[in-house]
Design a protein around this motif. Structure first.
Motif, short mmCIF file in Angstrom:
data_model
loop_
_atom_site.label_atom_id
_atom_site.label_comp_id
_atom_site.label_asym_id
_atom_site.label_seq_id
_atom_site.Cartn_x
_atom_site.Cartn_y
_atom_site.Cartn_z
N GLY A 7 0.77 -1.23 0.00
CA GLY A 7 0.00 0.00 0.00
C GLY A 7 0.80 1.28 0.00
O GLY A 7 2.03 1.30 -0.16
N ILE A 8 0.09 2.39 0.20
CA ILE A 8 0.66 3.72 0.02
C ILE A 8 1.71 4.05 1.07
O ILE A 8 2.65 4.82 0.82
CB ILE A 8 -0.48 4.77 0.03
CG1 ILE A 8 -0.03 6.02 -0.73
CG2 ILE A 8 -0.93 5.11 1.44
CD1 ILE A 8 0.13 5.83 -2.20
N ARG A 9 1.57 3.50 2.26
CA ARG A 9 2.54 3.81 3.32
C ARG A 9 3.91 3.24 2.98
O ARG A 9 4.93 3.91 3.16
CB ARG A 9 2.04 3.27 4.65
CG ARG A 9 0.75 3.93 5.13
CD ARG A 9 0.27 3.32 6.43
NE ARG A 9 -0.89 4.03 6.96
CZ ARG A 9 -1.47 3.77 8.11
NH1 ARG A 9 -0.99 2.79 8.89
NH2 ARG A 9 -2.51 4.47 8.52
N TYR A 10 3.90 1.99 2.49
CA TYR A 10 5.18 1.39 2.12
C TYR A 10 5.76 2.10 0.90
O TYR A 10 6.99 2.26 0.80
CB TYR A 10 4.99 -0.10 1.82
CG TYR A 10 6.28 -0.82 1.52
CD1 TYR A 10 7.10 -1.25 2.56
CD2 TYR A 10 6.70 -1.04 0.21
CE1 TYR A 10 8.31 -1.89 2.30
CE2 TYR A 10 7.90 -1.68 -0.06
CZ TYR A 10 8.69 -2.10 1.00
OH TYR A 10 9.88 -2.72 0.74
N LEU A 11 4.92 2.54 -0.02
CA LEU A 11 5.38 3.31 -1.17
C LEU A 11 6.07 4.58 -0.72
O LEU A 11 7.14 4.96 -1.24
CB LEU A 11 4.21 3.65 -2.09
CG LEU A 11 4.51 4.62 -3.23
CD1 LEU A 11 5.54 4.04 -4.19
CD2 LEU A 11 3.23 4.98 -3.98
N SER A 12 5.50 5.25 0.28
CA SER A 12 6.11 6.49 0.81
C SER A 12 7.49 6.20 1.36
O SER A 12 8.45 6.94 1.09
CB SER A 12 5.22 7.08 1.91
OG SER A 12 3.91 7.33 1.43
N TYR A 13 7.61 5.12 2.12
CA TYR A 13 8.92 4.73 2.65
C TYR A 13 9.90 4.42 1.52
O TYR A 13 11.06 4.85 1.54
CB TYR A 13 8.79 3.52 3.57
CG TYR A 13 10.07 2.73 3.67
CD1 TYR A 13 11.12 3.18 4.46
CD2 TYR A 13 10.25 1.55 2.93
CE1 TYR A 13 12.32 2.49 4.52
CE2 TYR A 13 11.43 0.85 2.99
CZ TYR A 13 12.47 1.32 3.78
OH TYR A 13 13.65 0.64 3.83
N ALA A 14 9.44 3.68 0.50
CA ALA A 14 10.31 3.26 -0.60
C ALA A 14 10.86 4.47 -1.36
O ALA A 14 12.03 4.48 -1.76
CB ALA A 14 9.55 2.33 -1.55
N ILE A 15 10.03 5.48 -1.54
CA ILE A 15 10.48 6.69 -2.25
C ILE A 15 11.55 7.42 -1.43
O ILE A 15 12.57 7.86 -1.97
CB ILE A 15 9.29 7.63 -2.52
CG1 ILE A 15 8.35 6.98 -3.56
CG2 ILE A 15 9.77 8.98 -3.01
CD1 ILE A 15 7.08 7.77 -3.81
N ILE A 16 11.31 7.55 -0.14
CA ILE A 16 12.28 8.21 0.74
C ILE A 16 13.61 7.45 0.75
O ILE A 16 14.69 8.04 0.66
CB ILE A 16 11.72 8.34 2.17
CG1 ILE A 16 10.50 9.27 2.16
CG2 ILE A 16 12.78 8.88 3.13
CD1 ILE A 16 9.73 9.29 3.47
N ASP A 17 13.52 6.12 0.85
CA ASP A 17 14.72 5.29 0.85
C ASP A 17 15.48 5.44 -0.46
O ASP A 17 16.72 5.49 -0.48
CB ASP A 17 14.31 3.82 1.07
CG ASP A 17 15.51 2.90 1.12
OD1 ASP A 17 16.39 3.10 1.97
OD2 ASP A 17 15.57 1.96 0.28
N ASN A 18 14.74 5.54 -1.57
CA ASN A 18 15.37 5.70 -2.88
C ASN A 18 16.13 7.03 -2.98
O ASN A 18 17.23 7.10 -3.55
CB ASN A 18 14.29 5.63 -3.97
CG ASN A 18 14.86 5.74 -5.37
OD1 ASN A 18 15.55 4.85 -5.85
ND2 ASN A 18 14.60 6.85 -6.03
N LEU A 19 15.56 8.08 -2.40
CA LEU A 19 16.23 9.38 -2.40
C LEU A 19 17.55 9.30 -1.64
O LEU A 19 18.57 9.85 -2.08
CB LEU A 19 15.33 10.44 -1.77
CG LEU A 19 14.13 10.92 -2.59
CD1 LEU A 19 13.33 11.95 -1.79
CD2 LEU A 19 14.56 11.52 -3.91
N PHE A 20 17.53 8.61 -0.49
CA PHE A 20 18.74 8.49 0.30
C PHE A 20 19.80 7.66 -0.40
O PHE A 20 20.99 7.97 -0.34
CB PHE A 20 18.41 7.87 1.66
CG PHE A 20 17.76 8.83 2.63
CD1 PHE A 20 17.48 10.13 2.27
CD2 PHE A 20 17.41 8.42 3.89
CE1 PHE A 20 16.88 11.01 3.14
CE2 PHE A 20 16.80 9.29 4.79
CZ PHE A 20 16.54 10.59 4.41
N ASP A 21 19.37 6.60 -1.09
CA ASP A 21 20.33 5.73 -1.78
C ASP A 21 21.12 6.48 -2.85
O ASP A 21 22.28 6.16 -3.11
CB ASP A 21 19.61 4.54 -2.41
CG ASP A 21 19.19 3.51 -1.37
OD1 ASP A 21 19.70 3.56 -0.23
OD2 ASP A 21 18.33 2.66 -1.69
#
Length: 353
Positions: free
Chosen positions: A166-180
């Motif tokens: 869902g959308i909550r995990y998507l939000s986390y994934a986007i943030i993690d991608n920015l950090f990577d």
């Protein structure tokens, strides 16, 4: 200087005034990409800023709305009206000079982060803003570069973990991608520092100073951003903020914190290395200068006895028997040459040359 000018444009305006503070050349075509998904599948729509997006509140699906081009006031106002977003938040969306932050506004969560990329040897920072409200995630990015390409690819993959969670995990994934993305840039700068160190030691040029100062400036800029990102990351563990993502993601955010801590450590090393690079440069300059002075000193020393001889025979005494010798001139030159050879051998033996 450009940033100061943009801030001056806001002077005297009432709070909540939506005014784009970025550079004119940063403006791009406004795009609105909507990803609607549930356990039955995913649907993508590419819209214009003037199209109606109210369907994301009523389709009973998870919806990710990615808006490119925050200079467009109309689309920002439309989002604000649709989700009853505070005017101060709408102002921050268009103000691309915001520091990173997280704000819990009761019915929605507002996050500001910085994406990063290398363009023609220069690090470019772009503001990425998030509004997480219910089953909807709205992201705002400053330019048209597809910084979420890998996330979109994962989202469209069959049996995607993002779609399932869902959308909550998507939000986390986007943030993690920015950090990577920070790791790639740091590795690139580290490579430049290593190359510059080799060049200074092996094939020194005075022109390297400008490049070293540039690397140091970029390292300090990275340090400022990454440390603020680490402070913001701690807020993901606050009870109020974590409720927006779900407590089941707490371990993921702990892993995210480990990532940003590692990034900060790498940036610290990079900052230290760039400062040492400057010291190596100045040390090399001093060594080269010392070498020049050493050669000049040796040459001056060699000519001291030669100057004595020429001065001796230039005193015009009447009785100088060797002047009467037909080969006296050549004998004198021979003595001078012998003195030079002896002095050079002596300097070499003493390792002064």
């Amino acid at each position: 200087m450009e940033e100061v000018k943009n801030h001056k444009r806001k002077v005297g305006l009432p709070p909540g005034t939506i005014l784009y503070t970025g550079k004119e050349e940063s403006k791009c075509d406004v795009k609105v990409d909507v990803y609607s998904f549930d356990d039955k599948g995913i649907e993508k729509k590419s819209l214009n800023y003037s199209d109606d997006i109210s369907f994301i509140k009523t389709n009973n699906k998870f919806n990710w709305v990615n808006i490119t081009g925050v200079h467009n006031v109309e689309i920002i106002e439309k989002v604000g009206e649709l989700f009853n977003i505070d005017s101060l938040i709408l102002e921050d969306l268009a103000n691309v000079n915001q520091m990173v932050k997280i704000e819990d506004r009761g019915s929605y969560l507002f996050i500001v982060l910085k994406s990063i990329e290398m363009v023609e040897r220069k690090i470019i920072y772009d503001q990425v803003s998030f509004i997480l409200v219910g089953k909807v995630l709205i992201t705002f990015q400053e330019n048209s570069k597809d910084i979420f390409a890998s996330i979109k690819k994962r989202l469209e993959t069959p049996n995607s973990k993002i779609v399932k969670r869902g959308i909550r995990y998507l939000s986390y994934a986007i943030i993690d991608n920015l950090f990577d993305n920070y790791f790639e840039i740091i590795d690139s700068i580290n490579g430049k520092v290593g190359t510059m160190e080799y060049n200074i030691l092996k094939k020194f040029k005075e022109e390297y100073l400008e490049e070293i100062l540039y690397l140091k400036r970029e390292a300090l800029g990275l340090k400022k951003i990454t440390y603020s990102m680490r402070e913001i990351n701690l807020k993901f563990f606050n009870e109020e903020v974590l409720n927006y993502f779900g407590k089941d993601l707490k371990n993921y955010f702990r892993d995210l914190y480990d990532h940003i801590t590692s990034i900060c450590s790498s940036v610290d090393s990079l900052t230290s290395d760039s400062s040492e690079l400057l010291q190596i440069y100045y040390t090399t300059v001093n060594n080269n200068m010392n070498s020049v002075m050493k050669i000049l000193t040796i040459i001056s020393t060699i000519f001291i006895p030669l100057s004595f001889l020429t001065g001796l025979y230039g005193m015009n005494f009447k009785h100088m028997p060797e002047l009467e010798n037909p080969n006296g001139y050549f004998y004198t030159l021979g003595v001078m040459l012998l003195i030079i050879v002896i002095m050079i051998i002596y300097f070499k033996k003493k390792k002064w040359w």
